[in-house]
Design a protein around this motif. Structure first.
Motif, short mmCIF file in Angstrom:
data_model
loop_
_atom_site.label_atom_id
_atom_site.label_comp_id
_atom_site.label_asym_id
_atom_site.label_seq_id
_atom_site.Cartn_x
_atom_site.Cartn_y
_atom_site.Cartn_z
N ARG A 381 136.94 47.26 -6.59
CA ARG A 381 137.69 45.87 -5.87
C ARG A 381 139.30 45.98 -6.01
N HIS A 402 133.48 38.11 -2.40
CA HIS A 402 134.06 37.78 -3.42
C HIS A 402 133.13 38.19 -4.26
N ALA A 403 132.28 39.40 -3.75
CA ALA A 403 131.02 40.04 -4.92
C ALA A 403 130.79 40.97 -4.47
N PRO B 146 132.09 32.56 -7.87
CA PRO B 146 132.58 34.02 -8.43
C PRO B 146 133.86 33.34 -9.09
N HIS B 148 135.80 35.92 -8.80
CA HIS B 148 137.35 36.66 -7.40
C HIS B 148 137.78 35.49 -7.07
N PHE B 149 137.50 34.12 -6.51
CA PHE B 149 138.76 33.39 -6.75
C PHE B 149 139.21 32.68 -7.49
N GLU B 152 141.84 35.09 -6.59
CA GLU B 152 143.15 34.84 -5.16
C GLU B 152 143.92 33.82 -5.03
#
Lengths: 454, 454
Positions: A381, A402-403, B146, B148-149, B152
């Motif tokens: 990542r 995102h994954a 997720p 992730h966001f 970000e």
């Protein structure tokens, strides 16, 4: 999803359009192009508030546009003491107010563009747009505004519309002084109703216009002259001059020491000005410009040059895409200065909407990304994020997946979103970065420090 | 100027700011930068109408924001049958409505940005902004979004604000689950009032917050734990973990098979998520990010990550420049789907206004032109216009001088407008073009086919 919820199912509001992202992308590209073209001619941007005090909107008397007034939802008796505010219905009144209010801080000639939403308080049943974007340019000067600007505006508008790839366009240009001079020479004093009647020519046809003119007291022999005049279509100043002289039309208004000496004669002044504007547009394709003496515009404030613009290849678009003209003193209600101006307004939303409805536009991508950054595994990542940052530093638009899902899933996301490139950071240490072109299917090694999508 | 006219002298409307062209140029540059950065992360643009039906705005119950309702100026009895429309007070409700309405046409995760005006129906006496621009980004997904966001968004916001040249900024990040987990473990069930009380920490100070918490029924020993928690400030996930373990704080909530196994425990989930977000921002300068466990935000819909942003070098700017967080189900009033999201909103107009008022910004030029094209004489007009067209074709912004006046007058106009270059087409046939750099004063030969200002 266990609990039962009350759902208020939303639906479109008539007259307030909104677009999906792929259409918004096209709209945004258009707006960028228009703005860039305006700026390439040295016009500066201004924006005014969405509202004006009602007294400002009505300073020139009742307007025939429908207006939305703002009311606070939880208003109380105190609200009555505040000035009533209403959403602006165009950008012309706000611009005039702006120039008057900031007069001492502006540099003249003041060349501004303005691309904002405007509102019309129509009943929803009318099906008309109630919120739409206009793109306006105007030049305002103190006391005297050179005819140069009347010529510059259609040149710029041609560049604007030509760059939108909407087929051939035609600028129809006239000068109201020509008709006004003729009417004055006939002894007609109340000009506005006559101009408004002629403005309806394209909508209702010559017979109905004639009938209306007769009702206004225009006589038969005068009607003939008017008809002869408004049927004139020319491409250059010389053609216009020849056309009038050869047909022996109105030469009594042109005769004398030569046109340049005759600036006290409204008719000759109009002929001269229109000729200047047409000749300045000689670099444009032949069909792109026509001096059309039937174009007079309905608004009462125009005093000279007037513009309309037709789409020659889009019959579904009726009327004029952008229109405007010269005015003498729009800010006169707000400041005791003489401020002549010339301007034009693109009815942006209607243009976009009609072309879209009629299948004349291609949608853009669903998102702006050039590159989808594959996430090979959770432990990659940081590498993927760093690679994305490097590519962004080179001007690329990079969406990170995102994954750490299967590569096929990540590729199909790129496809669904229309992202043209997919980037693979090394799946194993020591290997190279690779990029896949989704259009050609080819995949090749690449360096995130130097690669660019364009 | 002979006739006496009635002048309605316009004045600024409180809460509806507008800028002179030189400030609008700066605002526009900022907006372009923000948009470019949003797009560089793959976010697409949408715009929604300025209005929503009142039922949409109030779908989640009465809002505490003041709302402007639209009324037609010439309304009649029929108007009562139409849906009442009001100007939107933020971009979050319209976005939720948009996603629900266009659900089948969107690609998820749906990453959108939105930069529009919003309105608050404040009384003018309050001196607050009643119309202002917000720049929002959100990601919405179906069922599961997720983490992730969450990571970000602050990375992007740092790029956005760092590029505005407004000094050092600090992202303050927390995760509400941490506090919520602690409160749950204490048996506190009504979380929202407690969160709102803690949100006031910076405004009213620790003593008043404690008093408020006592009033809400929090007990002394619980208060101590809460205070210990909200005083934690860390930079990384490891620091957060260490901080909790070393201080032996809340370890009963962390114990077990290791953090990753404990996702049924709200507190541990929050610690893990916050750690992930902080660690993803390790590329940013040390002071640019802080995990600040006192940041909880007042809005009731946040369920996890929350953001605030401070300007470290602009003490005049109080509060947060941009704030946001994760929410579970904003569109739930409009569609029977589970649509979690995370987003942030830049209070653009207030940021711009405060910096401008406090002398932190330099105005831009009064117009966009790079070049003023001198008009040597009337008979050189076509040559000057053609030269301007060539320069524009190379990407230059060219303003043509409008009349063949003395060169000194044309130069002083360029100076007044801040135009950096003045172009001289040949004054006599056979001579070369020349361009004068207004900053250095040097003048040299140049070709309109190839010269560029940048």
């Amino acid at each position: 999803m266990a609990e039962k919820r009350k759902i208020y199912k939303p639906k479109p509001i008539s007259g307030f359009p909104e677009w999906l992202p792929e259409w918004r992308a096209v709209e945004q590209r258009w707006l960028d192009h228009i703005r860039k073209t305006f700026e390439s001619y040295g016009f500066c941007s201004i924006e005014t508030p969405s509202v004006e005090e009602i007294d400002v909107l009505l300073a020139k008397g009742e307007v025939d546009k429908e207006i939305y007034v703002l009311e606070r939802l939880h208003k109380d008796d105190e609200d009555g003491k505040d000035a009533r505010l209403a959403l602006h219905f165009d950008q012309t009144v706000p611009m005039a107010r702006y120039v008057a209010q900031h007069f001492n801080d502006l540099t003249f000639p003041f060349k501004r563009y303005q691309m904002q939403r405007v509102w019309r308080g129509e009943r929803p049943q009318m099906g008309r747009m109630r919120e739409f974007t206009q793109c306006d340019i105007d030049v305002i000067n103190v006391d005297h505004l050179p005819i140069h600007f009347d010529a510059e505006i259609p040149a710029m508008i041609y560049d604007v519309l030509d760059g939108l790839d909407i087929g051939r366009i035609q600028l129809r240009i006239n000068n109201r002084k020509i008709l006004m001079g003729l009417l004055e020479s006939m002894g007609v004093t109340d000009l506005v109703p006559v101009i408004r009647a002629i403005d309806k020519l394209e909508k209702i046809g010559e017979q109905d216009v004639l009938a209306n003119l007769l009702e206004l007291g225009i006589q038969d022999n005068q009607l003939e002259q008017i008809i002869e005049l408004i049927n004139i279509k020319v491409r250059t100043g010389e053609e216009l001059d020849n056309c009038l002289r050869e047909k022996n039309l109105f030469t009594h208004l042109l005769e004398g020491e030569g046109l340049t000496e005759l600036l006290t004669n409204t008719f000759a002044e109009g002929v001269l000005e229109l000729g200047f504007v047409l000749d300045s547009l000689s670099h444009l394709p032949k069909d792109a410009v026509v001096g059309d003496l039937s174009i007079v515009r309905g608004l009462d404030y125009y005093t000279g040059t007037v513009y309309e613009t037709q789409l020659l290849d889009v019959p579904e678009f009726t009327g004029s895409v952008c229109s405007g003209g010269r005015y003498d003193d729009l800010a006169g209600s707000f400041i005791n200065k003489h401020l002549p101006g010339v301007g034009i307004s693109i009815g942006f939303s209607r243009l976009f909407d009609v072309l879209k409805q009629n299948g004349k536009l291609e949608p853009g991508p669903k998102g702006p990304a050039d590159i989808l950054m594959v996430l090979p595994a959770e432990d990659k990542r940081a590498l993927a994020a760093e690679t994305a940052r490097k590519l962004r530093a080179n001007g690329n638009k990079v969406e990170m997946y995102h994954a750490p899902q299967k590569v096929s899933k990540q590729l199909s996301y790129a496809e669904k979103k229309g992202i043209p490139f997919v980037w693979f950071p090394p799946f194993e240490d020591g290997k190279a970065h690779e990029v896949k072109d989704m259009n050609t299917g080819t995949q090749s090694e690449a360096s995130p420090e130097s690669w660019t999508a364009s």
